[in-house]
Design a protein around this motif. Structure first.
Motif, short mmCIF file in Angstrom:
data_model
loop_
_atom_site.label_atom_id
_atom_site.label_comp_id
_atom_site.label_asym_id
_atom_site.label_seq_id
_atom_site.Cartn_x
_atom_site.Cartn_y
_atom_site.Cartn_z
N ARG A 107 -13.30 6.20 -0.63
CA ARG A 107 -13.73 7.47 -1.24
C ARG A 107 -12.59 8.21 -1.91
O ARG A 107 -12.81 9.20 -2.60
CB ARG A 107 -14.32 8.38 -0.17
N CYS A 108 -11.36 7.80 -1.65
CA CYS A 108 -10.21 8.62 -2.08
C CYS A 108 -9.51 8.14 -3.34
O CYS A 108 -9.17 8.94 -4.20
CB CYS A 108 -9.17 8.69 -0.95
N THR A 109 -9.24 6.86 -3.42
CA THR A 109 -8.21 6.39 -4.37
C THR A 109 -8.72 6.04 -5.76
O THR A 109 -7.93 5.95 -6.69
CB THR A 109 -7.52 5.13 -3.83
N GLY A 110 -10.01 5.75 -5.89
CA GLY A 110 -10.49 5.22 -7.16
C GLY A 110 -10.13 3.76 -7.36
O GLY A 110 -10.31 3.21 -8.46
N TYR A 111 -9.62 3.14 -6.34
CA TYR A 111 -9.34 1.69 -6.27
C TYR A 111 -8.13 1.22 -7.08
O TYR A 111 -7.53 0.20 -6.75
CB TYR A 111 -10.57 0.84 -6.67
N GLN A 112 -7.78 1.90 -8.16
CA GLN A 112 -6.75 1.38 -9.05
C GLN A 112 -5.45 1.08 -8.29
O GLN A 112 -4.86 0.00 -8.45
CB GLN A 112 -6.49 2.40 -10.18
N ASN A 113 -5.02 2.03 -7.46
CA ASN A 113 -3.76 1.81 -6.75
C ASN A 113 -3.90 0.79 -5.61
O ASN A 113 -2.91 0.18 -5.21
CB ASN A 113 -3.21 3.13 -6.20
N ILE A 114 -5.12 0.63 -5.12
CA ILE A 114 -5.33 -0.42 -4.11
C ILE A 114 -5.13 -1.79 -4.76
O ILE A 114 -4.48 -2.68 -4.19
CB ILE A 114 -6.73 -0.28 -3.49
N VAL A 115 -5.67 -1.96 -5.96
CA VAL A 115 -5.49 -3.24 -6.66
C VAL A 115 -4.00 -3.48 -6.91
O VAL A 115 -3.48 -4.58 -6.68
CB VAL A 115 -6.29 -3.23 -7.98
N LYS A 116 -3.31 -2.44 -7.38
CA LYS A 116 -1.85 -2.58 -7.61
C LYS A 116 -1.13 -2.95 -6.32
O LYS A 116 -0.19 -3.73 -6.31
CB LYS A 116 -1.27 -1.25 -8.12
N SER A 117 -1.56 -2.36 -5.19
CA SER A 117 -0.92 -2.63 -3.90
C SER A 117 -1.05 -4.10 -3.52
O SER A 117 -0.10 -4.72 -3.03
CB SER A 117 -1.57 -1.78 -2.79
N VAL A 118 -2.24 -4.64 -3.73
CA VAL A 118 -2.47 -6.04 -3.35
C VAL A 118 -1.68 -6.96 -4.28
O VAL A 118 -1.09 -7.95 -3.83
CB VAL A 118 -3.98 -6.35 -3.38
N LEU A 119 -1.64 -6.63 -5.57
CA LEU A 119 -0.85 -7.46 -6.50
C LEU A 119 0.64 -7.36 -6.17
O LEU A 119 1.38 -8.35 -6.28
CB LEU A 119 -1.14 -7.03 -7.95
N TRP A 120 1.09 -6.18 -5.75
CA TRP A 120 2.49 -6.01 -5.31
C TRP A 120 2.77 -6.94 -4.13
O TRP A 120 3.78 -7.64 -4.08
CB TRP A 120 2.72 -4.56 -4.90
N ALA A 121 1.85 -6.96 -3.16
CA ALA A 121 2.03 -7.80 -1.96
C ALA A 121 2.01 -9.28 -2.33
O ALA A 121 2.80 -10.07 -1.79
CB ALA A 121 0.94 -7.49 -0.95
N ALA A 122 1.13 -9.64 -3.25
CA ALA A 122 1.06 -11.05 -3.65
C ALA A 122 2.39 -11.49 -4.26
O ALA A 122 2.91 -12.56 -3.92
CB ALA A 122 -0.08 -11.24 -4.65
N ALA A 123 2.95 -10.65 -5.13
CA ALA A 123 4.24 -10.99 -5.76
C ALA A 123 5.34 -11.07 -4.70
O ALA A 123 6.20 -11.97 -4.73
CB ALA A 123 4.58 -9.95 -6.83
N GLU A 124 5.31 -10.14 -3.77
CA GLU A 124 6.32 -10.12 -2.70
C GLU A 124 6.22 -11.40 -1.84
O GLU A 124 7.23 -12.02 -1.52
CB GLU A 124 6.10 -8.88 -1.84
N LEU A 125 5.01 -11.78 -1.49
CA LEU A 125 4.82 -12.98 -0.66
C LEU A 125 5.26 -14.23 -1.41
O LEU A 125 5.84 -15.15 -0.80
CB LEU A 125 3.35 -13.10 -0.24
N ARG A 126 5.03 -14.26 -2.72
CA ARG A 126 5.45 -15.45 -3.49
C ARG A 126 6.96 -15.53 -3.58
O ARG A 126 7.52 -16.62 -3.69
CB ARG A 126 4.84 -15.41 -4.90
N PHE A 168 0.84 -1.21 0.00
CA PHE A 168 0.00 0.00 0.00
C PHE A 168 0.87 1.26 0.00
O PHE A 168 0.51 2.28 -0.60
CB PHE A 168 -0.97 -0.01 1.19
N ARG A 169 2.02 1.18 0.66
CA ARG A 169 2.93 2.33 0.65
C ARG A 169 3.60 2.47 -0.72
O ARG A 169 3.63 3.57 -1.29
CB ARG A 169 3.99 2.16 1.74
N GLU A 170 4.10 1.36 -1.24
CA GLU A 170 4.84 1.41 -2.51
C GLU A 170 3.96 1.90 -3.66
O GLU A 170 4.41 2.63 -4.54
CB GLU A 170 5.37 0.01 -2.87
N GLU A 171 2.71 1.42 -3.67
CA GLU A 171 1.84 1.70 -4.83
C GLU A 171 0.84 2.82 -4.55
O GLU A 171 -0.11 3.01 -5.29
CB GLU A 171 1.10 0.41 -5.23
N HIS A 172 1.03 3.51 -3.46
CA HIS A 172 0.14 4.65 -3.11
C HIS A 172 -1.32 4.21 -3.06
O HIS A 172 -2.20 4.85 -3.63
CB HIS A 172 0.33 5.81 -4.11
N GLY A 173 -1.56 3.14 -2.30
CA GLY A 173 -2.90 2.58 -2.19
C GLY A 173 -3.76 3.22 -1.12
O GLY A 173 -4.81 2.66 -0.79
#
Ligand code: FES
Ligand code: FES
Length: 172
Positions: free
Chosen positions: A151-170, A107-112
């Protein structure tokens, strides 16, 4: 460590309290609360874990999402007494001594996040997803977070944040 809190929302006369034993972020806690007390209030007022937020009164926003026995649950729609004997994870339990959880890093890296009000619930819904599906598609992430409003992000960066975390965990 065991602690006992008595939680009453207001002066309520003779309403009996129940003793509830719940493991929160790995720590056994004992609280005494009225049967009507919602889990979100038990966490916030009783245990002072104020990372869990309330954004509505109709179970749609997901700001109150915690994990109960690993499942994402809206804690505004569960009674504290129903948590008796169960394990609860809140956002305060995500980081370890060695650092932030990959979801927090993501969430920090991808501005989620912007205001951060939805963020604890978002991260816990995302954790439930990644625990079950370590390699989610973008659609999987959007579906898993469809019970969490932002209400703030438009979700796009939240999705990127979760995909970033998934890659990191793998890669760990
Ligand atoms: S506070 Fe909105 S779903 Fe729980
Ligand atoms: S970051 Fe503000 S509501 Fe999501």
């Amino acid at each position: 460590m065991t602690s006992v809190h008595e939680i009453r929302e207001e002066a309520t006369g003779d309403v009996p309290v129940r003793r509830v034993t719940v493991t929160v972020n790995g720590e056994r806690r004992v609280v005494e609360c009225e049967p009507r007390l919602l889990l979100v209030h038990l966490l916030r007022q009783g245990l002072r874990l104020t990372g869990t937020h309330m954004g509505c009164d109709t179970t749609n926003c997901g700001a109150c999402t915690v994990l109960v026995d690993g499942r994402a649950v809206k804690s505004c729609t569960m009674l504290g007494v129903q948590a008796d004997g169960h394990e609860v994870t809140t956002v305060e339990g995500l980081a370890t001594e060695s650092g932030l959880h990959p979801l927090q890093e993501g969430f920090r890296e991808e501005h989620g996040l912007q205001c951060g009000f939805c963020t604890p619930g978002m991260m816990l819904s995302a954790k439930a997803l990644l625990d079950e599906n370590p390699e989610p598609s973008e659609e999987d992430v959007r579906w898993a977070l469809s019970g969490n409003l932002c209400r703030c992000t438009g979700y796009q960066n939240i999705v990127k944040s979760v995909l970033w975390a998934a890659a990191e965990l793998r890669s760990e």
